[in-house]
Write a protein that holds these residues in place. Structure first.
Motif, PDB file in Angstrom:
ATOM      1  N   MET A  61      61.218   9.350 -14.622  1.00 23.44           N
ATOM      2  CA  MET A  61      61.783   8.359 -13.741  1.00 23.44           C
ATOM      3  C   MET A  61      62.282   7.201 -14.593  1.00 23.44           C
ATOM      4  O   MET A  61      61.520   6.657 -15.395  1.00 23.44           O
ATOM      5  CB  MET A  61      60.708   7.900 -12.758  1.00 23.44           C
ATOM      6  CG  MET A  61      60.987   6.595 -12.126  1.00 23.44           C
ATOM      7  SD  MET A  61      59.633   5.913 -11.154  1.00 23.44           S
ATOM      8  CE  MET A  61      58.730   7.314 -10.653  1.00 23.44           C
ATOM      9  N   PRO A  62      63.537   6.793 -14.426  1.00 26.39           N
ATOM     10  CA  PRO A  62      64.041   5.635 -15.163  1.00 26.39           C
ATOM     11  C   PRO A  62      63.272   4.358 -14.776  1.00 26.39           C
ATOM     12  O   PRO A  62      62.976   4.133 -13.604  1.00 26.39           O
ATOM     13  CB  PRO A  62      65.501   5.541 -14.727  1.00 26.39           C
ATOM     14  CG  PRO A  62      65.853   6.926 -14.273  1.00 26.39           C
ATOM     15  CD  PRO A  62      64.581   7.471 -13.677  1.00 26.39           C
ATOM     16  N   PHE A  63      62.975   3.542 -15.780  1.00 26.65           N
ATOM     17  CA  PHE A  63      62.198   2.327 -15.535  1.00 26.65           C
ATOM     18  C   PHE A  63      62.905   1.365 -14.583  1.00 26.65           C
ATOM     19  O   PHE A  63      62.256   0.601 -13.878  1.00 26.65           O
ATOM     20  CB  PHE A  63      61.861   1.618 -16.849  1.00 26.65           C
ATOM     21  CG  PHE A  63      60.832   2.350 -17.658  1.00 26.65           C
ATOM     22  CD1 PHE A  63      59.514   2.389 -17.259  1.00 26.65           C
ATOM     23  CD2 PHE A  63      61.175   3.016 -18.817  1.00 26.65           C
ATOM     24  CE1 PHE A  63      58.548   3.065 -17.983  1.00 26.65           C
ATOM     25  CE2 PHE A  63      60.227   3.697 -19.562  1.00 26.65           C
ATOM     26  CZ  PHE A  63      58.912   3.728 -19.139  1.00 26.65           C
ATOM     27  N   LEU A  64      64.242   1.390 -14.549  1.00 22.19           N
ATOM     28  CA  LEU A  64      64.982   0.495 -13.651  1.00 22.19           C
ATOM     29  C   LEU A  64      64.760   0.834 -12.182  1.00 22.19           C
ATOM     30  O   LEU A  64      65.035   0.025 -11.314  1.00 22.19           O
ATOM     31  CB  LEU A  64      66.480   0.532 -13.965  1.00 22.19           C
ATOM     32  CG  LEU A  64      66.893  -0.163 -15.248  1.00 22.19           C
ATOM     33  CD1 LEU A  64      68.382   0.064 -15.509  1.00 22.19           C
ATOM     34  CD2 LEU A  64      66.595  -1.649 -15.187  1.00 22.19           C
ATOM     35  N   GLN A  65      64.274   2.021 -11.886  1.00 23.42           N
ATOM     36  CA  GLN A  65      64.012   2.411 -10.505  1.00 23.42           C
ATOM     37  C   GLN A  65      62.645   1.951 -10.011  1.00 23.42           C
ATOM     38  O   GLN A  65      62.358   2.042  -8.825  1.00 23.42           O
ATOM     39  CB  GLN A  65      64.125   3.935 -10.362  1.00 23.42           C
ATOM     40  CG  GLN A  65      65.517   4.445 -10.571  1.00 23.42           C
ATOM     41  CD  GLN A  65      65.624   5.948 -10.395  1.00 23.42           C
ATOM     42  OE1 GLN A  65      64.630   6.645 -10.253  1.00 23.42           O
ATOM     43  NE2 GLN A  65      66.835   6.444 -10.420  1.00 23.42           N
ATOM     44  N   ILE A  66      61.800   1.438 -10.899  1.00 22.23           N
ATOM     45  CA  ILE A  66      60.454   1.022 -10.507  1.00 22.23           C
ATOM     46  C   ILE A  66      60.493  -0.346  -9.842  1.00 22.23           C
ATOM     47  O   ILE A  66      61.046  -1.297 -10.381  1.00 22.23           O
ATOM     48  CB  ILE A  66      59.514   1.001 -11.732  1.00 22.23           C
ATOM     49  CG1 ILE A  66      59.344   2.406 -12.300  1.00 22.23           C
ATOM     50  CG2 ILE A  66      58.148   0.414 -11.344  1.00 22.23           C
ATOM     51  CD1 ILE A  66      58.540   2.468 -13.584  1.00 22.23           C
ATOM     52  N   LYS A  67      59.912  -0.423  -8.653  1.00 18.60           N
ATOM     53  CA  LYS A  67      59.794  -1.687  -7.921  1.00 18.60           C
ATOM     54  C   LYS A  67      58.467  -2.369  -8.246  1.00 18.60           C
ATOM     55  O   LYS A  67      58.413  -3.577  -8.444  1.00 18.60           O
ATOM     56  CB  LYS A  67      59.889  -1.420  -6.419  1.00 18.60           C
ATOM     57  CG  LYS A  67      59.725  -2.639  -5.561  1.00 18.60           C
ATOM     58  CD  LYS A  67      59.814  -2.274  -4.094  1.00 18.60           C
ATOM     59  CE  LYS A  67      59.529  -3.466  -3.209  1.00 18.60           C
ATOM     60  NZ  LYS A  67      59.538  -3.082  -1.787  1.00 18.60           N
ATOM     61  N   THR A 120      58.941   3.035  -6.139  1.00 19.24           N
ATOM     62  CA  THR A 120      60.340   2.948  -6.556  1.00 19.24           C
ATOM     63  C   THR A 120      61.131   2.072  -5.587  1.00 19.24           C
ATOM     64  O   THR A 120      60.703   1.829  -4.450  1.00 19.24           O
ATOM     65  CB  THR A 120      61.000   4.343  -6.631  1.00 19.24           C
ATOM     66  OG1 THR A 120      61.060   4.915  -5.325  1.00 19.24           O
ATOM     67  CG2 THR A 120      60.244   5.266  -7.566  1.00 19.24           C
ATOM     68  N   ASN A 121      62.285   1.617  -6.051  1.00 26.78           N
ATOM     69  CA  ASN A 121      63.170   0.796  -5.225  1.00 26.78           C
ATOM     70  C   ASN A 121      63.671   1.603  -4.030  1.00 26.78           C
ATOM     71  O   ASN A 121      63.796   2.823  -4.115  1.00 26.78           O
ATOM     72  CB  ASN A 121      64.377   0.343  -6.055  1.00 26.78           C
ATOM     73  CG  ASN A 121      63.993  -0.666  -7.096  1.00 26.78           C
ATOM     74  OD1 ASN A 121      63.264  -1.604  -6.820  1.00 26.78           O
ATOM     75  ND2 ASN A 121      64.477  -0.470  -8.312  1.00 26.78           N
ATOM     76  N   PRO A 122      63.987   0.925  -2.926  1.00 24.39           N
ATOM     77  CA  PRO A 122      64.531   1.633  -1.764  1.00 24.39           C
ATOM     78  C   PRO A 122      65.793   2.439  -2.097  1.00 24.39           C
ATOM     79  O   PRO A 122      65.990   3.525  -1.571  1.00 24.39           O
ATOM     80  CB  PRO A 122      64.837   0.510  -0.772  1.00 24.39           C
ATOM     81  CG  PRO A 122      63.902  -0.587  -1.144  1.00 24.39           C
ATOM     82  CD  PRO A 122      63.759  -0.499  -2.643  1.00 24.39           C
ATOM     83  N   ARG A 123      66.634   1.911  -2.986  1.00 23.81           N
ATOM     84  CA  ARG A 123      67.853   2.633  -3.374  1.00 23.81           C
ATOM     85  C   ARG A 123      67.524   3.926  -4.109  1.00 23.81           C
ATOM     86  O   ARG A 123      68.360   4.820  -4.213  1.00 23.81           O
ATOM     87  CB  ARG A 123      68.737   1.770  -4.278  1.00 23.81           C
ATOM     88  CG  ARG A 123      69.335   0.580  -3.583  1.00 23.81           C
ATOM     89  CD  ARG A 123      70.189  -0.190  -4.550  1.00 23.81           C
ATOM     90  NE  ARG A 123      69.453  -0.378  -5.810  1.00 23.81           N
ATOM     91  CZ  ARG A 123      69.465  -1.454  -6.539  1.00 23.81           C
ATOM     92  NH1 ARG A 123      70.193  -2.478  -6.187  1.00 23.81           N
ATOM     93  NH2 ARG A 123      68.762  -1.534  -7.657  1.00 23.81           N
ATOM     94  N   GLY A 171      62.520   4.889  -2.382  1.00 19.14           N
ATOM     95  CA  GLY A 171      61.352   4.164  -1.893  1.00 19.14           C
ATOM     96  C   GLY A 171      60.067   4.979  -1.954  1.00 19.14           C
ATOM     97  O   GLY A 171      59.214   4.863  -1.088  1.00 19.14           O
ATOM     98  N   TYR A 172      59.936   5.795  -2.964  1.00 20.27           N
ATOM     99  CA  TYR A 172      58.749   6.641  -3.105  1.00 20.27           C
ATOM    100  C   TYR A 172      57.550   5.838  -3.597  1.00 20.27           C
ATOM    101  O   TYR A 172      57.694   4.867  -4.322  1.00 20.27           O
ATOM    102  CB  TYR A 172      59.011   7.779  -4.102  1.00 20.27           C
ATOM    103  CG  TYR A 172      60.077   8.730  -3.660  1.00 20.27           C
ATOM    104  CD1 TYR A 172      59.821   9.680  -2.678  1.00 20.27           C
ATOM    105  CD2 TYR A 172      61.344   8.677  -4.211  1.00 20.27           C
ATOM    106  CE1 TYR A 172      60.800  10.558  -2.258  1.00 20.27           C
ATOM    107  CE2 TYR A 172      62.339   9.547  -3.797  1.00 20.27           C
ATOM    108  CZ  TYR A 172      62.061  10.480  -2.822  1.00 20.27           C
ATOM    109  OH  TYR A 172      63.039  11.347  -2.411  1.00 20.27           O
ATOM    110  N   ILE A 173      56.371   6.276  -3.200  1.00 17.69           N
ATOM    111  CA  ILE A 173      55.112   5.754  -3.720  1.00 17.69           C
ATOM    112  C   ILE A 173      54.401   6.928  -4.380  1.00 17.69           C
ATOM    113  O   ILE A 173      54.054   7.902  -3.708  1.00 17.69           O
ATOM    114  CB  ILE A 173      54.245   5.128  -2.621  1.00 17.69           C
ATOM    115  CG1 ILE A 173      54.985   3.947  -1.990  1.00 17.69           C
ATOM    116  CG2 ILE A 173      52.897   4.694  -3.187  1.00 17.69           C
ATOM    117  CD1 ILE A 173      54.291   3.332  -0.801  1.00 17.69           C
ATOM    118  N   LEU A 174      54.240   6.842  -5.692  1.00 18.82           N
ATOM    119  CA  LEU A 174      53.658   7.927  -6.477  1.00 18.82           C
ATOM    120  C   LEU A 174      52.320   7.489  -7.038  1.00 18.82           C
ATOM    121  O   LEU A 174      52.210   6.390  -7.588  1.00 18.82           O
ATOM    122  CB  LEU A 174      54.599   8.304  -7.624  1.00 18.82           C
ATOM    123  CG  LEU A 174      56.045   8.587  -7.224  1.00 18.82           C
ATOM    124  CD1 LEU A 174      56.918   8.659  -8.456  1.00 18.82           C
ATOM    125  CD2 LEU A 174      56.125   9.850  -6.419  1.00 18.82           C
ATOM    126  N   GLY A 175      51.308   8.321  -6.900  1.00 24.34           N
ATOM    127  CA  GLY A 175      49.982   8.015  -7.412  1.00 24.34           C
ATOM    128  C   GLY A 175      49.573   9.011  -8.483  1.00 24.34           C
ATOM    129  O   GLY A 175      49.814  10.215  -8.342  1.00 24.34           O
TER     130      GLY A 175
END
Length: 66
Positions: free
Chosen positions: A1-7, A24-27, A30-34
């Protein structure tokens, strides 16, 4: 995952114990990964490494976009 996508990036309690949570960002969906990492000391090391890389990426993005 690109770091720019992390919210957001944090350690949070889950039903499996402490876990690294990446949102991740909504764009980007908007995933939530654990992610669970054993032992806890190793999880904190992994979190610190991901967080440091994310901060460097965000700092570079701010410089480029300024």
């Amino acid at each position: 995952m690109p770091f720019l996508q992390i919210k957001s990036l944090r350690i949070r309690d889950s039903k499996f114990g402490p876990a690294i949570v990446i949102e991740t960002n909504p764009r980007s969906g908007g995933y939530i990964l654990g992610f669970r990492v054993d032992p806890d000391e190793k999880m904190r090391e992994v979190f610190k490494e991901i967080h440091t890389l994310w901060q460097v990426c965000m700092d570079m993005a701010h410089i480029v976009l300024s």
